[in-house]
Motif scaffolding. Structure first.
Motif, PDB file in Angstrom:
ATOM      1  N   TYR A 276      45.174  95.510  56.619  1.00 56.05           N
ATOM      2  CA  TYR A 276      45.381  94.068  56.746  1.00 56.05           C
ATOM      3  C   TYR A 276      45.884  93.475  55.434  1.00 56.05           C
ATOM      4  O   TYR A 276      46.790  92.643  55.426  1.00 56.05           O
ATOM      5  N   ASN A 277      45.314  93.890  54.313  1.00 54.58           N
ATOM      6  CA  ASN A 277      45.705  93.333  53.015  1.00 54.58           C
ATOM      7  C   ASN A 277      47.159  93.628  52.663  1.00 54.58           C
ATOM      8  O   ASN A 277      47.759  92.897  51.867  1.00 54.58           O
ATOM      9  N   GLU A 278      47.737  94.654  53.261  1.00 59.01           N
ATOM     10  CA  GLU A 278      49.148  94.972  53.012  1.00 59.01           C
ATOM     11  C   GLU A 278      50.091  93.899  53.552  1.00 59.01           C
ATOM     12  O   GLU A 278      51.258  93.855  53.165  1.00 59.01           O
ATOM     13  N   ILE A 279      49.588  93.024  54.425  1.00 60.72           N
ATOM     14  CA  ILE A 279      50.431  91.974  54.991  1.00 60.72           C
ATOM     15  C   ILE A 279      51.021  91.087  53.901  1.00 60.72           C
ATOM     16  O   ILE A 279      52.118  90.547  54.057  1.00 60.72           O
ATOM     17  N   SER A 280      50.316  90.969  52.783  1.00 62.69           N
ATOM     18  CA  SER A 280      50.791  90.103  51.699  1.00 62.69           C
ATOM     19  C   SER A 280      52.126  90.570  51.115  1.00 62.69           C
ATOM     20  O   SER A 280      52.807  89.784  50.451  1.00 62.69           O
TER      21      SER A 280
END
Length: 105
Positions: free
Chosen positions: A65-69
């Protein structure tokens, strides 16, 4: 395994309606990026007295999820939302991660 996440953010008092309007018209590429990142059951609530936002979502994998940034869709969305809320120098919203202390299944 589903992970529940919650955050606080802040929207400017004169931007409540615009903030909601923009989320009701979420960019299709941002919606797709959220789904690809494993986000679901995502809700944002506004306290109209303070401008505080409470965001709740569930993700399949926090690191994924954090890779969405790093996605173009997310960066475009942050730039679009920057005039409405407290943001960091990279246009990401200033967030406070909350620690879950209770959950009733």
């Amino acid at each position: 395994m589903t992970v529940r996440m919650a955050q606080l953010m802040h929207v400017y008092p004169d931007q409540y309606e615009e903030y909601e309007r923009r989320h009701n018209n979420l960019f299709p590429e941002m919606r797709q990026a959220l789904k690809e990142a494993g986000a679901h059951n995502y809700s944002i609530y506004l306290d109209k007295r303070t401008g505080n936002l409470f965001a709740y979502l569930e993700v399949d994998d926090v690191d994924k999820y954090n890779e969405i940034s790093q996605t173009p869709a997310c960066k475009k969305w942050w730039e679009y939302m920057e005039p409405l809320m407290d943001t960091n120098p990279d246009n990401s919203p200033v967030t406070i991660d909350l620690h879950e202390v209770f959950h009733l299944d």
